[in-house]
Design an enzyme around this catalytic site. Structure first.
Site, PDB file in Angstrom:
ATOM      1  N   CYS A 186      -2.123  -2.588   6.810  1.00 15.71           N
ATOM      2  CA  CYS A 186      -2.249  -1.264   7.428  1.00 15.71           C
ATOM      3  C   CYS A 186      -3.576  -1.131   8.180  1.00 15.71           C
ATOM      4  CB  CYS A 186      -2.073  -0.147   6.399  1.00 15.71           C
ATOM      5  SG  CYS A 186      -3.284  -0.143   5.084  1.00 15.71           S
ATOM      6  N   HIS A 189       1.182   3.484   3.420  1.00 16.90           N
ATOM      7  CA  HIS A 189       1.896   3.048   4.622  1.00 16.90           C
ATOM      8  C   HIS A 189       3.110   2.163   4.340  1.00 16.90           C
ATOM      9  CE1 HIS A 189      -2.384   3.762   5.768  1.00 16.90           C
ATOM     10  NE2 HIS A 189      -1.810   4.437   6.748  1.00 16.90           N
ATOM     11  N   HIS A 248      -5.473  -5.893   4.117  1.00 17.96           N
ATOM     12  CA  HIS A 248      -4.469  -4.831   4.191  1.00 17.96           C
ATOM     13  C   HIS A 248      -3.856  -4.816   5.591  1.00 17.96           C
ATOM     14  CE1 HIS A 248      -5.537  -2.538   0.399  1.00 17.96           C
ATOM     15  NE2 HIS A 248      -6.445  -3.479   0.465  1.00 17.96           N
ATOM     16  N   GLN A 258      -5.327  -0.622  -3.943  1.00 17.71           N
ATOM     17  CA  GLN A 258      -6.026  -1.778  -4.513  1.00 17.71           C
ATOM     18  C   GLN A 258      -6.965  -1.360  -5.651  1.00 17.71           C
ATOM     19  OE1 GLN A 258      -7.864  -4.428  -1.647  1.00 17.71           O
ATOM     20  NE2 GLN A 258      -9.300  -5.181  -3.196  1.00 17.71           N
ATOM     21  N   CYS A 306       0.854  -1.189   0.000  1.00 21.73           N
ATOM     22  CA  CYS A 306       0.000   0.000   0.000  1.00 21.73           C
ATOM     23  C   CYS A 306       0.890   1.238   0.000  1.00 21.73           C
ATOM     24  CB  CYS A 306      -0.952  -0.042   1.192  1.00 21.73           C
ATOM     25  SG  CYS A 306      -0.732   1.219   2.415  1.00 21.73           S
ATOM     26  N   GLU A 307       0.546   2.182  -0.881  1.00 22.42           N
ATOM     27  CA  GLU A 307       1.411   3.350  -1.047  1.00 22.42           C
ATOM     28  C   GLU A 307       1.274   4.343   0.098  1.00 22.42           C
ATOM     29  OE1 GLU A 307       0.311   5.005  -4.791  1.00 22.42           O
ATOM     30  OE2 GLU A 307      -1.302   6.219  -3.966  1.00 22.42           O
TER      31      GLU A 307
HETATM   32 ZN   LIG Z   1      -2.303   1.521   3.855  1.00 20.00          ZN
END
Ligand SMILES: [Zn+2]
Length: 204
Positions: free
Chosen positions: A161, A93, A159, A131, A90-91
């Site tokens: 995060c 985190h 995820h 996503q 994920c960009e």
């Molecule tokens: Zn994230």
């Protein structure tokens, strides 16, 4: 290095630690760690290598991945590849998200080698991602390269995060979809795709 790979944006240092390694070492210090203790001594080098691996999609292209694996064939039913494992970052985190992708296309005179579909996903999954964008990029790339009558992509992912931070929503799964062409416009084809994705077999 495969011919399809372009040089990565972050150059490796010539002699001395690579720039990314130096940053990881500094990050460890900022986190209150001692980068010289035994367990961490090789960590900057390992993080450098694993981040390069996890973002290698920047050096890949769909056209190169598919190559000449396109075959003229008058098959005109939906082709669906289900349960393709995906791993991405994920960009927001830089934490992983992972799950399964289901991809279908309605051919228009040509087929693609089935093993190429997971590789097309890799081109986009191995980058810093959302996503939602990953789902769209896979659908748009297949539309462009295969020129099919339609494409459907569903991604279901967990995820880290969300699972490890804050509210710790351990069991929530994010589902995204992208439908193009006949899979968007034709209800019967779309229903067939969704039935295949949910494992209840093709329409009779
Ligand atoms: Zn994230």
């Amino acid at each position: 290095m495969a011919a399809e790979e372009r040089p990565l944006a972050i150059p490796r240092g010539s002699g001395g630690p690579a720039p990314l390694e130096a940053l990881v070492r500094e990050m460890l210090t900022l986190l209150g760690e001692d980068p010289e203790r035994e367990g961490l001594r090789q960590t900057p080098e390992r993080v450098d290598a694993s981040l390069r691996w996890l973002t290698r999609g920047y050096g890949l292209s769909v056209e190169n991945v598919i190559g000449d694996a396109l075959y003229a064939e008058p098959h005109d039913n939906l082709v669906c590849v289900r349960d393709i494992e995906i791993y991405s970052l994920c960009e927001h985190h830089l934490l992983p998200f992972f799950g399964k992708a289901h991809v279908a296309y309605l051919p228009n005179g040509r087929l693609v080698g089935l093993s190429k579909i997971p590789r097309v996903i890799e081109v986009f999954a191995r980058r810093l991602q959302l996503q939602e964008r990953l789902t769209d990029q896979v659908a748009d790339a297949l539309m462009r390269v295969l020129e099919p009558r339609g494409v459907g992509v569903v991604i279901e992912a967990y995820h880290l995060c969300m699972m490890m931070r804050g509210v710790e929503k351990q069991n929530s799964k994010t589902v995204t979809s992208a439908l193009r062409g006949a899979l968007l416009a034709d209800g019967k084809t779309r229903d067939e795709f969704l039935r295949l994705v949910h494992g209840r077999g093709a329409v009779e």
